[in-house]
Design an enzyme around this catalytic site. Structure first.
Site, PDB file in Angstrom:
ATOM      1  CG  MET A 128      -2.064  -0.973   1.175  1.00  9.39           C
ATOM      2  SD  MET A 128      -3.237  -0.731   2.544  1.00  9.39           S
ATOM      3  CE  MET A 128      -2.376  -1.551   3.875  1.00  9.39           C
ATOM      4  CD  GLU A 130       2.113   4.686  -4.420  1.00  6.21           C
ATOM      5  OE1 GLU A 130       2.311   5.877  -4.755  1.00  6.21           O
ATOM      6  OE2 GLU A 130       1.371   3.904  -5.045  1.00  6.21           O
ATOM      7  N   PRO A 131       6.419   6.112  -1.360  1.00  5.23           N
ATOM      8  CG  PRO A 131       8.382   6.049  -2.618  1.00  5.23           C
ATOM      9  CD  PRO A 131       6.995   5.483  -2.564  1.00  5.23           C
ATOM     10  N   GLY A 134       1.477   7.570   2.694  1.00  5.85           N
ATOM     11  CA  GLY A 134       1.465   6.636   3.803  1.00  5.85           C
ATOM     12  C   GLY A 134       0.048   6.380   4.255  1.00  5.85           C
ATOM     13  CB  SER A 135      -1.853   7.631   7.182  1.00  4.30           C
ATOM     14  OG  SER A 135      -1.022   7.032   8.155  1.00  4.30           O
ATOM     15  N   PRO A 243      -9.746  -3.422  10.132  1.00  4.24           N
ATOM     16  CG  PRO A 243     -12.027  -3.063  10.562  1.00  4.24           C
ATOM     17  CD  PRO A 243     -11.019  -3.147   9.445  1.00  4.24           C
ATOM     18  CD  GLU A 245      -2.785  -3.520   8.657  1.00  2.97           C
ATOM     19  OE1 GLU A 245      -1.647  -3.011   8.653  1.00  2.97           O
ATOM     20  OE2 GLU A 245      -3.628  -3.300   7.765  1.00  2.97           O
ATOM     21  CG  LEU A 340      11.842  -0.308  36.680  1.00  4.66           C
ATOM     22  CD1 LEU A 340      10.604  -1.174  36.822  1.00  4.66           C
ATOM     23  CD2 LEU A 340      12.198   0.338  38.020  1.00  4.66           C
TER      24      LEU A 340
END
Length: 384
Positions: A128, A130-131, A134-135, A243, A245, A340
């Protein structure tokens, strides 16, 4: 009190998964990290053990279990040993690639590809990102033009999990530039198609054993028979499958964080300062108490989402909430645990170090936390 998530059949399956993880995963993780690749034999071994294609019908060689709790067991057992890279690779195959094929594939496509995917002989990926996109999937520039009995595919993708190992790649391409969101389709590109090549195997901060790559398509002739789902239906198909994913990313985050807390509890019980175990100090106790409480609260919500998924009722908003809560909690918890461990937490010989860098991408891929908040807020307000 939350409902019990697992039943006897799931726990029996856990024994099989744990034996596989201890035999086929734990001894090889350092080598995989050094080679930046999980070897193919591991996929084949997982196929022989019945850990791939759990939801695939038995007629194609799968487990025939649509119950997502079996996948949850696999995710949890891999997280137990810090195998985040393998967890991610298997998840792309079982939780992303296979649902597309199961829900959208023709009978011929299923017969052709499902048995190999179940056996680990074929590895799947989805392209999905590409350079420049994205979203925002509306920014996809990869194109496919119909010529006779084939689609001619051109473009490039990046950040593709299983990109080097993949034999089958579901590619999101723009097939009608004038149709807006109805102009995208899904095409399955096969390994040896002329014009399809791998770009760089990308160097990452974390998940170093997971092969993440650039993919390039130059006049690749993809047979019309490799169209997955409806022509022009790609965007809707993506929305339908996001969903699952996102809920599996939530599972990975939750169980990885639980594993790190368990390692931290052991370490602080053994490590001493000023004559007593670190776990005896109030600061340590309060931090551990806070982390376990946060994780239990997230677990309750994620468990409900798993039940909703199995009942066909999980919504995109609920999945977004689960991913947002689990991944942001993981990021906080792993950071506190590393603290910790003190200076030793910064050393690669301790698994908390790897868990720290592996966790960082969880709030980014599968939809960023900002996108998750947007989905949730739009549902709340009704505004876009």
């Amino acid at each position: 009190m939350r409902r019990r998530l697992y039943e006897k059949d799931h726990e029996d399956f856990r024994e099989v998964v744990r034996e596989f993880v201890d035999r086929e995963v734990v001894p090889h993780q350092a080598r995989w990290d050094a080679e930046h690749m999980v070897d193919r034999e591991t996929w084949l071994a997982a196929g022989r053990q019945g850990l791939l294609g759990i939801a695939v019908p038995e007629e194609y060689g799968g487990g025939g279990h649509r119950d997502i709790r079996y996948r949850s067991v696999v995710v949890e057992e891999l997280a137990r040993v810090g195998a985040a890279s393998l967890n991610s690779g298997f998840s792309v195959q079982d939780d992303i690639f296979l649902p597309y094929l199961l829900h959208l594939g023709s009978d011929e496509q299923k017969r052709r590809w499902l048995p190999g995917l179940v056996a680990g002989e074929l590895v799947g990926a989805i392209a999905m990102t590409e350079p420049g996109a994205g979203s925002d999937l509306q920014g996809v520039r990869t194109t496919a033009v119909r010529e006779g009995d084939a689609w001619v595919l051109n473009g490039s993708k990046t950040f593709i999990t299983n990109g080097i190992a993949s034999d089958l790649v579901i590619v999101v391409a723009r097939t009608d530039p004038a149709a807006g969101s109805r102009g995208f389709s899904l095409l399955v590109v096969e390994r040896d198609m002329p014009g399809f090549r791998r770009g760089r195997k990308l160097e990452k901060m974390g998940l170093v054993a997971q092969d993440t790559a650039e993919l390039v398509f130059e006049d690749v002739r993809v047979p019309a028979a490799n169209l997955l789902g409806e022509e022009g239906g790609g965007f809707g198909h993506l929305m339908d499958n996001l969903p699952v994913e996102r809920i599996t990313i939530a599972l990975q985050a939750l169980y990885a964080a639980r594993a790190v807390v368990a390692w931290t509890l052991d370490y602080t019980g053994e490590r001493t300062a000023f004559g007593k175990p670190i776990a005896a100090f109030q600061n340590t106790q309060f931090k551990l108490a806070d982390m376990v409480t946060e994780l239990d609260l997230v677990q309750a919500y994620v468990d409900d989402c798993l039940h909703a998924f199995d009942e066909g009722e999980l919504t995109a908003v609920e999945a977004a909430k689960a991913k947002l809560a689990a991944t942001e909690t993981q990021k906080r918890v792993v950071d506190r645990c590393l603290q910790l461990f003190g200076g030793y937490g910064y050393m690669n010989e301790y698994p908390v170090s790897r868990a720290f860098v592996d966790a960082r991408v969880q709030t980014i891929y599968g939809g960023t936390s900002e996108i998750m908040r947007t989905i949730i807020a739009r549902d709340l307000t009704g505004l876009r």
